[in-house]
Each structure stands twice: as C-alpha cells, then as structure tokens.
Design a protein around this motif. Structure first.
Motif, PDB file in Angstrom:
ATOM      1  N   ASP A 132       0.806  -1.053  -0.132  1.00 49.20           N
ATOM      2  CA  ASP A 132       0.080   0.024   0.043  1.00 49.20           C
ATOM      3  C   ASP A 132       1.054   1.335   0.100  1.00 49.20           C
ATOM      4  N   GLY A 133       1.948   1.180  -0.768  1.00 47.74           N
ATOM      5  CA  GLY A 133       2.670   2.426  -0.837  1.00 47.74           C
ATOM      6  C   GLY A 133       3.690   2.640   0.210  1.00 47.74           C
ATOM      7  N   GLN A 134       3.685   1.740   1.353  1.00 50.87           N
ATOM      8  CA  GLN A 134       4.651   1.793   2.497  1.00 50.87           C
ATOM      9  C   GLN A 134       5.545   0.831   2.473  1.00 50.87           C
ATOM     10  N   THR A 135       6.779   1.222   3.104  1.00 51.58           N
ATOM     11  CA  THR A 135       7.866   0.279   3.127  1.00 51.58           C
ATOM     12  C   THR A 135       7.983  -0.287   4.675  1.00 51.58           C
ATOM     13  N   TRP A 136       8.135  -1.374   4.718  1.00 51.94           N
ATOM     14  CA  TRP A 136       7.952  -2.140   6.294  1.00 51.94           C
ATOM     15  C   TRP A 136       9.423  -2.787   6.145  1.00 51.94           C
ATOM     16  N   PRO A 137      10.412  -2.250   6.936  1.00 52.23           N
ATOM     17  CA  PRO A 137      11.568  -3.107   7.260  1.00 52.23           C
ATOM     18  C   PRO A 137      11.417  -4.305   8.054  1.00 52.23           C
ATOM     19  N   GLN A 138      12.106  -5.179   7.664  1.00 53.34           N
ATOM     20  CA  GLN A 138      12.184  -6.601   8.676  1.00 53.34           C
ATOM     21  C   GLN A 138      13.381  -6.762   9.381  1.00 53.34           C
ATOM     22  N   PRO A 139      13.141  -5.966  10.459  1.00 54.12           N
ATOM     23  CA  PRO A 139      14.786  -5.822  11.459  1.00 54.12           C
ATOM     24  C   PRO A 139      15.448  -7.049  11.725  1.00 54.12           C
ATOM     25  N   THR A 140      14.815  -8.287  11.665  1.00 54.65           N
ATOM     26  CA  THR A 140      15.718  -9.451  12.091  1.00 54.65           C
ATOM     27  C   THR A 140      16.299  -9.932  10.907  1.00 54.65           C
ATOM     28  N   PHE A 141      16.105  -9.359   9.764  1.00 56.32           N
ATOM     29  CA  PHE A 141      16.778 -10.069   8.458  1.00 56.32           C
ATOM     30  C   PHE A 141      17.612  -8.925   7.959  1.00 56.32           C
ATOM     31  N   GLY A 142      18.881  -9.105   8.102  1.00 56.19           N
ATOM     32  CA  GLY A 142      19.757  -8.037   7.646  1.00 56.19           C
ATOM     33  C   GLY A 142      21.144  -8.699   7.340  1.00 56.19           C
ATOM     34  N   LEU A 143      22.009  -7.783   6.820  1.00 57.20           N
ATOM     35  CA  LEU A 143      23.312  -7.966   6.426  1.00 57.20           C
ATOM     36  C   LEU A 143      23.980  -7.342   7.289  1.00 57.20           C
ATOM     37  N   TRP A 144      25.264  -7.472   8.223  1.00 59.54           N
ATOM     38  CA  TRP A 144      25.557  -6.892   9.266  1.00 59.54           C
ATOM     39  C   TRP A 144      27.152  -6.947   8.906  1.00 59.54           C
ATOM     40  N   ASP A 168      19.738   2.887  11.160  1.00 61.52           N
ATOM     41  CA  ASP A 168      19.562   4.201  10.537  1.00 61.52           C
ATOM     42  C   ASP A 168      20.814   5.021  10.735  1.00 61.52           C
ATOM     43  N   ARG A 169      21.250   5.084  11.808  1.00 63.57           N
ATOM     44  CA  ARG A 169      22.539   5.690  12.055  1.00 63.57           C
ATOM     45  C   ARG A 169      23.623   5.566  10.834  1.00 63.57           C
ATOM     46  N   HIS A 170      23.613   4.171  10.338  1.00 58.11           N
ATOM     47  CA  HIS A 170      24.574   3.876   9.616  1.00 58.11           C
ATOM     48  C   HIS A 170      24.332   3.658   8.082  1.00 58.11           C
ATOM     49  N   GLY A 171      23.102   4.276   7.984  1.00 61.53           N
ATOM     50  CA  GLY A 171      22.562   4.272   6.491  1.00 61.53           C
ATOM     51  C   GLY A 171      22.519   3.100   5.795  1.00 61.53           C
ATOM     52  N   ALA A 172      21.713   2.204   6.509  1.00 56.76           N
ATOM     53  CA  ALA A 172      21.524   0.772   5.880  1.00 56.76           C
ATOM     54  C   ALA A 172      20.533   0.813   5.007  1.00 56.76           C
ATOM     55  N   GLY A 173      21.233   0.014   3.698  1.00 58.12           N
ATOM     56  CA  GLY A 173      20.335  -0.132   2.561  1.00 58.12           C
ATOM     57  C   GLY A 173      19.012  -0.731   2.831  1.00 58.12           C
ATOM     58  N   LEU A 174      18.103  -1.050   1.976  1.00 56.69           N
ATOM     59  CA  LEU A 174      16.855  -1.920   1.993  1.00 56.69           C
ATOM     60  C   LEU A 174      16.772  -2.865   0.698  1.00 56.69           C
ATOM     61  N   ALA A 175      16.629  -4.081   1.086  1.00 56.67           N
ATOM     62  CA  ALA A 175      16.305  -4.895   0.075  1.00 56.67           C
ATOM     63  C   ALA A 175      14.762  -5.336   0.108  1.00 56.67           C
ATOM     64  N   ILE A 176      13.916  -4.755  -0.988  1.00 51.56           N
ATOM     65  CA  ILE A 176      12.635  -4.975  -1.041  1.00 51.56           C
ATOM     66  C   ILE A 176      12.320  -6.498  -1.580  1.00 51.56           C
ATOM     67  N   PHE A 177      11.446  -6.982  -0.731  1.00 51.43           N
ATOM     68  CA  PHE A 177      10.915  -8.443  -1.201  1.00 51.43           C
ATOM     69  C   PHE A 177       9.288  -8.381  -1.529  1.00 51.43           C
ATOM     70  N   PRO A 178       9.125  -9.025  -2.446  1.00 47.71           N
ATOM     71  CA  PRO A 178       7.523  -9.004  -2.939  1.00 47.71           C
ATOM     72  C   PRO A 178       6.625  -9.771  -1.633  1.00 47.71           C
ATOM     73  N   THR A 179       5.441  -9.435  -1.582  1.00 44.59           N
ATOM     74  CA  THR A 179       4.600 -10.048  -0.357  1.00 44.59           C
ATOM     75  C   THR A 179       3.594 -11.072  -1.080  1.00 44.59           C
ATOM     76  N   LEU A 182       3.075 -14.739  -1.123  1.00 43.37           N
ATOM     77  CA  LEU A 182       3.107 -15.071   0.065  1.00 43.37           C
ATOM     78  C   LEU A 182       4.094 -14.105   0.768  1.00 43.37           C
ATOM     79  N   ASP A 183       3.867 -13.708   1.906  1.00 42.98           N
ATOM     80  CA  ASP A 183       4.820 -12.880   2.534  1.00 42.98           C
ATOM     81  C   ASP A 183       5.703 -13.505   2.990  1.00 42.98           C
ATOM     82  N   PRO A 184       7.115 -13.415   2.378  1.00 43.88           N
ATOM     83  CA  PRO A 184       8.296 -14.247   2.821  1.00 43.88           C
ATOM     84  C   PRO A 184       8.832 -14.036   4.347  1.00 43.88           C
ATOM     85  N   PHE A 185       8.290 -12.958   4.972  1.00 46.48           N
ATOM     86  CA  PHE A 185       8.624 -12.735   6.314  1.00 46.48           C
ATOM     87  C   PHE A 185       7.456 -13.234   7.231  1.00 46.48           C
ATOM     88  N   PHE A 186       6.419 -13.890   6.843  1.00 47.71           N
ATOM     89  CA  PHE A 186       5.410 -14.315   7.709  1.00 47.71           C
ATOM     90  C   PHE A 186       6.079 -15.253   8.999  1.00 47.71           C
TER      91      PHE A 186
END
Length: 201
Positions: A132-144, A168-179, A182-186
């Motif tokens: 719906d036009g909004q981006t939802w980060p999935q904070p337990t899935f990341g590259l660190w 956010d302090r470190h300018g993390a990029g976002l990898a957008i995945f389709p939902t 099925l939402d892969p982060f369910f």
C-alpha cells in the motif's frame, strides 16, 4: 576477487511470550520443526551457520550448529543476537553475517544475494516489504558487517534496543521483497499464526 559469502545466524533468543514460552523454533509445521525449515532455506545461501539462543545450549545439539548466547544481559532483543553473531564471524575472519528469525519458515531463497546487492555505504542492509505504498523493514533479516561490532556493543551499552535506531545511524540499505503470493517474512507469534503456517506449508 571473489566476494566472501556471509555466515548465517538464526536468531532464536526471544522469549516467545505470546506462544506461552519455550522455543518457537521447535513448533511443527508440515511435519518439520520451524527451525529446520529456516535452516533448509538459509544454508544454501551462506558459508557457515550458527544459532543465537540463550539458556541450555544442549537442547539444540541435534542441529549440529554452534550456539551463540547473548553477551549482553537482560535479553535486550535482536541486536544482542546480531552482536553475538558478529563476534563469532569476526573470530573466523568473515567480514559479514546475514541474520534470519527462527520463526519464519518461508524466508526468501534469494535473501542473501538481495541483501548484498542492497548494502549501504557501511555494508549494512535490511530486508523490507512494500505494501500500500509503504515500506516495512524486517529488522531481524539483515546483512551486518563485522567492522561495526564495537559500535553496536557501545550502542547496546548506552541502552539502544530498537534495530532501526541503530541501522538508521549507519545508512542501511533496504532490499525490497514481494509479498505475493506469500509474505516471505510471515512469522509465527501466536497459535493462530501456527495454524496459518500449517495451512500454507
């Protein structure tokens, strides 16, 4: 020079209060524990894997994975698990880890390459979905990157708990995945979620 593949860290350090406590990763869907499904999805994408979990490590012996407890007291959340993973990877000379939650049986089969492609200037990236036009980060899935582990240790010592406050302090990029389909982060938080995951599986 070939890119060194990240090590994978499955975050299972939560307290699972909404499921009545215990290890959510042991819940069964489709005749298989949740955590086994996560391992099956993540293993082909990484060079090595470990589990971030607290309490008696012997209860995970059947997984044959290193078990990394939080090194920060009082269960401060997923960032403590990330830090444990970063310290583990740094000891082995790996420059970065990818994390995944232990209760997400449908995580993307291309999670790691997409995170690597999305990394910001510091090497950080988070998975996200867009609805719906909004981006939802999935904070337990990341590259660190392991280079940031001392900064993260200091932030936790200063009381930072929310993943996005630090990334956010470190300018993390976002990898957008389709939902769709099925939402892969369910993820499984409640008995109702477990029933839905069983139906989806």
């Amino acid at each position: 020079m070939a890119m060194i593949q990240p090590h994978g860290v499955i975050l299972a350090g939560g307290l699972a209060r909404r499921m009545g406590g215990g290890d959510k990763g042991r819940l069964m869907i489709g005749g298989q524990p949740l955590i086994a499904r996560v391992i099956d999805r993540l293993a082909p994408q990484v060079d090595a894997m470990a589990l971030n979990a607290n309490g008696d490590a012997a209860r995970w012996d059947d997984l044959a994975l290193p078990v990394l407890p939080d090194t920060v007291r009082d269960h401060p959340g997923p960032l403590a698990g990330v830090l444990a993973g970063l310290d583990w990877a740094a000891e082995m000379g790996c420059p970065h880890i990818v994390t995944a939650a232990a209760d997400t049986p449908f995580l993307p089969p291309d999670l790691v390459p997409c995170l690597l492609a999305a990394a910001g200037p510091s090497g950080l990236a988070l998975a996200a979905t867009r609805q719906d036009g909004q981006t939802w980060p999935q904070p337990t899935f990341g590259l660190w990157p392991t280079a940031l582990r001392d900064d993260l240790r200091a932030a936790l010592g200063q009381g930072v708990r929310k993943v996005l406050h630090w990334t956010d302090r470190h300018g993390a990029g976002l990898a957008i995945f389709p939902t769709e389909p099925l939402d892969p982060f369910f993820n499984v938080n409640t008995p109702e979620d477990l029933a839905r995951a069983e139906a989806l599986a």
